[in-house]
Design an enzyme around this catalytic site. Structure first.
Site, PDB file in Angstrom:
ATOM      1  N   CYS A 101      68.340  70.696  86.860  1.00 15.79           N
ATOM      2  CA  CYS A 101      69.316  70.267  85.861  1.00 15.79           C
ATOM      3  C   CYS A 101      70.488  69.565  86.546  1.00 15.79           C
ATOM      4  CB  CYS A 101      69.743  71.454  85.005  1.00 15.79           C
ATOM      5  SG  CYS A 101      70.556  70.990  83.442  1.00 15.79           S
ATOM      6  N   HIS A 210      64.554  74.431  83.484  1.00 17.16           N
ATOM      7  CA  HIS A 210      65.058  75.507  84.334  1.00 17.16           C
ATOM      8  C   HIS A 210      63.962  76.499  84.686  1.00 17.16           C
ATOM      9  CE1 HIS A 210      69.530  74.910  84.182  1.00 17.16           C
ATOM     10  NE2 HIS A 210      69.189  74.173  83.128  1.00 17.16           N
ATOM     11  N   GLU A 212      64.002  78.704  86.940  1.00 22.15           N
ATOM     12  CA  GLU A 212      64.580  80.001  87.295  1.00 22.15           C
ATOM     13  C   GLU A 212      64.810  80.885  86.078  1.00 22.15           C
ATOM     14  OE1 GLU A 212      68.286  77.658  86.273  1.00 22.15           O
ATOM     15  OE2 GLU A 212      66.212  77.298  86.866  1.00 22.15           O
TER      16      GLU A 212
END
Length: 247
Positions: A101, A210, A212
């Site tokens: 991002c 994302h 994560e």
């Protein structure tokens, strides 16, 4: 052979990959990225935006957020931070780097990846679970996926519309450097549904979604993002081979 406090042999402990996770003023997802690194089998090493020493690191993650408040434009100020200067030098020497991002925006601003990220089509912030297709499973960060595999990973951004010149797009397509594409609806108007790209060496990857936030079934849409962190751990050469990179 000695055993450390974690119950690992000295050989096993030495093999753990040390992956730096950068924190800029305004980072939001650095702790999430560090946790994803640990779940992926690596050791997360915190890095501050003013640091310049990357010695002993095997890879680096630039996490999401709003570095330096996204003043001027997203990633434009972070690109001049001491840590990014060190990352650029180390990446050109082969250090694997992942930009997520805002981290993707920084990599584009720093010239490690082509193109730019602009305001979303419709000018609205988008936050949703997003289906992606893995186009290139031969990068340092995607080797644990299969080419063509479909995964679900969240997106959350206001400036994620990927744009590039026709020549750059042709180059990315021709060289297989589009890493992931949006499926089931483009959330931001990115050209050719591009969600992430890589450098020619396949060591530097940037993407707007994302991973994560998709590392386990308990939270998020599921564990589809975990393979990205497992990939770099399994991709890396013998421990210490990159020691001193960028230092």
């Amino acid at each position: 052979m000695s055993i450390d406090q974690h119950g690992l042999s000295s050989d096993a402990a030495a093999a753990i990959r040390r992956i730096g996770v950068v924190t800029f003023p305004g980072s939001l997802d650095d702790r999430d990225a560090a946790r994803a690194v640990r779940l992926g089998g690596g050791e997360a090493v915190p890095l501050w935006h003013g640091d310049t020493d990357l010695s002993g690191l095997d890879a680096v993650v630039l996490p999401g957020g709003f570095s330096y408040g996204d003043y001027l434009r997203a990633g434009a100020i972070a690109r001049f931070s001491p840590i990014v200067g060190a990352v650029v030098d180390a990446a050109r020497d082969g250090l694997p780097v992942l930009g997520i991002c805002n981290g993707f925006q920084v990599l584009c601003e720093a010239g490690l990846l082509p193109g730019a990220l602009t305001r979303n089509a419709g000018l609205h912030f988008v936050c949703r679970d997003q289906t992606l297709r893995v186009e290139n499973a031969a990068t340092a960060w995607t080797s644990e996926y299969a080419a063509g595999e479909e995964v679900v990973i969240p997106v959350k951004h206001g400036e994620g519309r990927y744009v590039a010149s026709r020549a750059t797009l042709a180059e990315l397509e021709g060289e297989g450097r589009i890493v992931v594409r949006y499926l089931g609806g483009n959330p931001n108007g990115s050209v050719a549904d591009i969600a992430g790209v890589c450098n020619p060496e396949r060591t530097v990857v940037g993407l707007m979604p994302h991973p994560e936030h998709a590392v386990e079934a308990l939270t998020g849409p599921g564990p589809d993002g975990l393979a990205m962190f497992q990939s770099v751990v399994s991709h890396l050469p013998a421990a210490g081979a990159l020691t001193g990179a960028g230092g």
